[in-house]
Write an enzyme that holds these catalytic residues in place. Structure first.
Site, mmCIF file in Angstrom:
data_model
loop_
_atom_site.group_PDB
_atom_site.id
_atom_site.type_symbol
_atom_site.label_atom_id
_atom_site.label_comp_id
_atom_site.label_asym_id
_atom_site.label_seq_id
_atom_site.Cartn_x
_atom_site.Cartn_y
_atom_site.Cartn_z
ATOM 1 C CD GLU A 133 -8.526 1.189 2.325
ATOM 2 O OE1 GLU A 133 -7.578 1.346 1.534
ATOM 3 O OE2 GLU A 133 -8.417 1.353 3.553
ATOM 4 C CG ASP A 159 -1.011 3.449 -3.521
ATOM 5 O OD1 ASP A 159 0.078 3.599 -2.933
ATOM 6 O OD2 ASP A 159 -1.775 4.396 -3.759
ATOM 7 C CB CYS A 183 4.322 6.080 0.172
ATOM 8 S SG CYS A 183 3.701 4.907 1.376
HETATM 9 N N1 SAH Z 1 -4.569 3.988 -3.501
HETATM 10 C C1 SAH Z 1 -5.173 4.917 -2.590
HETATM 11 C C2 SAH Z 1 -4.723 4.757 -1.129
HETATM 12 C C3 SAH Z 1 -3.322 4.360 -0.882
HETATM 13 S S1 SAH Z 1 -2.828 4.523 0.816
HETATM 14 C C4 SAH Z 1 -4.953 6.334 -3.046
HETATM 15 O O1 SAH Z 1 -4.095 6.590 -3.887
HETATM 16 O O2 SAH Z 1 -5.653 7.225 -2.596
HETATM 17 C C5 SAH Z 1 -2.823 2.859 1.378
HETATM 18 C C6 SAH Z 1 -4.189 2.350 1.745
HETATM 19 O O3 SAH Z 1 -4.053 0.992 2.186
HETATM 20 C C7 SAH Z 1 -4.869 3.076 2.891
HETATM 21 O O4 SAH Z 1 -6.130 3.510 2.463
HETATM 22 C C8 SAH Z 1 -4.980 2.030 4.009
HETATM 23 O O5 SAH Z 1 -6.154 2.162 4.765
HETATM 24 C C9 SAH Z 1 -4.988 0.750 3.219
HETATM 25 N N2 SAH Z 1 -4.544 -0.490 3.909
HETATM 26 C C10 SAH Z 1 -3.637 -0.610 4.902
HETATM 27 N N3 SAH Z 1 -3.411 -1.917 5.196
HETATM 28 C C11 SAH Z 1 -4.204 -2.630 4.355
HETATM 29 C C12 SAH Z 1 -4.410 -4.033 4.156
HETATM 30 N N4 SAH Z 1 -3.754 -4.949 4.890
HETATM 31 N N5 SAH Z 1 -5.275 -4.421 3.202
HETATM 32 C C13 SAH Z 1 -5.940 -3.509 2.453
HETATM 33 N N6 SAH Z 1 -5.788 -2.174 2.597
HETATM 34 C C14 SAH Z 1 -4.939 -1.737 3.538
#
Ligand code: SAH
Length: 473
Positions: free
Chosen positions: A338, A387, A414
């Site tokens: 993350e 995700d 999403c």
């Molecule tokens: N799976 C989690 C969050 C999904 S939302 C849940 O269900 O609660 C998508 C997440 O991706 C967010 O927390 C965002 O901060 C993260 N994110 C965005 N760009 C990213 C990247 N390049 N690498 C890793 N994480 C990222």
């Protein structure tokens, strides 16, 4: 085309666009009309004509669609948060499923036959109102000088008073009324973004649906909260109130929360559970807003992963590690990645709270962490779960996933447009779409989540889970 702005036309609505707007044709040219529903015949005023299409405003419904229902909230048209509230819930679900399927066809290159054969019916809600566990109400001043809380009208910054949003927790109303009373009693002004004056900007309310615990955090344009004892006195008497705090935000921005939280009363956090996993939530924590559907979404992701117990799972874009923790029970080990370091800290705390030890979390970009670990540490994966945010996965991330050759990929999305784009890459790289299912996480809005299972085509029987952390296959 002879039509021009302000012309009144009669249109039959034959389709609905991505944003929930009605689409009807005049002399073959599509008109996009907000608040018009599939099946309506309406009178509309043209607001803009472009080459080949136009926009219009709903003036009058001449004959209503059979899918029209009485909206729960009288402000739904002004607010714009619930684009579909006037459409029957059943039809909302059909609209969403269709939107995903169309994108998978149009942008993903999948055939209708394959999609129909591998589709599972969209997961809707039984109780499709009052599902949100988090609300951020802006506070302002009306023409008579009274403080009001509500929502921003459309895309503007003027506040329409409404303390009783139909999507929010039932307790929101009482909490907001106490805050407004307190403001009146102590002559505390609401923040005015044009002058930069006034104190109270927003009221954040969060509720743990499984525990009932409540949290209130006021966002203020100042360092102190005059008469705070009286406010604490009243709010803390609400049953299950667990935490009262404020956050200082003196910047003139659209960002709601300030960086720090000052505790006024209580623990500073609330607890919630999704399934049998417990989470500690602070005012700034990221946490899914519809806990009922989140549980179903995660259960579906776990089902698609079909873990036997010896797998190594990578959970990319893991947020506070929710999916990782859900997967951990059935897997040998789970690694989460993350980008936000604070979320990774929360993920570690949540793992420890729940005594889950076979998880590891890495802060960084998925498209950097994964390739680096793959080339340097030769990590492997039996299952990869992604995700990503609305923009989807980075190409580098997808290519690394393909190179790692997991048996299964579970894609939680999403945004079905970027999902379709990414699935096209994965399909080209040798993965086959096996199952897909939409989940309605946000009833009455146009948003829809999708879970997709892909597996390696012609996958030869590979032994899984034989290596240790980072071991070569
Ligand atoms: N799976 C989690 C969050 C999904 S939302 C849940 O269900 O609660 C998508 C997440 O991706 C967010 O927390 C965002 O901060 C993260 N994110 C965005 N760009 C990213 C990247 N390049 N690498 C890793 N994480 C990222």
């Amino acid at each position: 085309m002879e039509y021009k702005k302000n012309d009144i036309v009669v249109v039959e609505i034959e389709d609905m666009g991505e944003g929930g707007e009605g689409i009807g044709k005049i002399e073959g040219f599509p008109l996009f009309i907000k608040d018009a529903l599939l099946g309506d015949t309406i009178e509309a005023r043209i607001t803009k004509m472009k080459k080949g299409y136009g926009y219009a405003r709903l003036e009058k419904v001449i004959s209503p669609s059979s899918f029209r229902v009485e909206p729960m909230c009288e402000f739904h048209r002004q607010c714009g948060g619930c684009q579909l509230q006037a459409l029957s819930y059943e039809k909302q679900l059909a609209f969403k499923e269709n939107k995903v399927e169309n994108n998978l066809m149009r942008l993903g290159g999948f055939s209708r036959e394959v999609l129909e054969a591998r589709k599972e019916p969209i997961v809707g809600m039984e109780e499709c109102f009052h599902y949100r566990n988090k609300a951020q109400f802006p506070v302002g001043t009306d023409k008579e000088g009274n403080s009001v809380a509500g929502f921003y009208a459309g895309r503007t910054h003027s506040i329409i008073p409404n303390t009783d949003c139909a999507l929010g927790a039932y307790e929101n109303k009482e909490i907001l009324e106490i805050v407004l009373e307190y403001m009146e009693e102590y002559r505390i002004a609401a923040y005015d973004e044009t002058t930069g004056k006034g104190l109270i900007r927003h009221v954040l309310i969060r509720k743990g649906f499984a525990t009932g615990e409540l949290m209130v955090c006021l966002v203020i344009n100042g360092k102190k909260l005059p008469g705070k004892e009286a406010l604490i006195e009243k709010l803390s008497r609400i049953p299950n109130m667990t935490s009262l705090s404020y956050s200082i935000n003196q910047k003139n921005t659209n960002v709601i929360m300030g960086e720090e939280i000052q505790l006024l009363w209580g623990s500073g956090t609330i607890e919630d559970r999704i399934g049998d996993i417990s989470f500690l939530i602070s005012p700034l924590s990221f946490y899914q807003v519809n806990p009922v559907q989140t549980k179903r979404l995660y259960e579906l992701a776990v089902e698609y992963a079909s873990l036997k117990g010896n797998e190594t799972v990578w959970d990319l874009y893991c947020g506070i590690g929710t999916i990782s923790l859900f997967m951990a029970k059935g897997a040998r080990q789970v690694c989460g990645v993350e980008i936000i370091p604070q979320a990774i800290e929360d993920a570690k705390v949540n793992a420890a709270r729940n005594n889950i030890r076979n998880v590891q979390f890495f802060a960084g970009k998925a498209e950097e962490v994964l390739p680096e670990k793959y080339t340097r540490d030769h990590i492997r994966a039996d299952v990869i779960v992604v995700d990503p945010p609305r923009k989807g996965c980075d190409e580098k991330c997808l290519q690394t996933m393909l190179a790692m050759k997991p048996e299964r990929i579970v894609y939680v999305s999403c945004n079905s447009a970027t999902l379709a784009r990414d699935l096209k890459v994965l399909a080209k790289g040798g993965y086959e779409l096996k199952r897909w299912r939409a989940v309605d996480m946000f009833p009455h809005t146009v948003h829809v989540e999708t879970v997709v299972l892909l597996s390696e085509e012609k996958s030869t029987c590979r032994r899984s889970g034989q290596s240790t952390w980072g071991g070569r296959r």
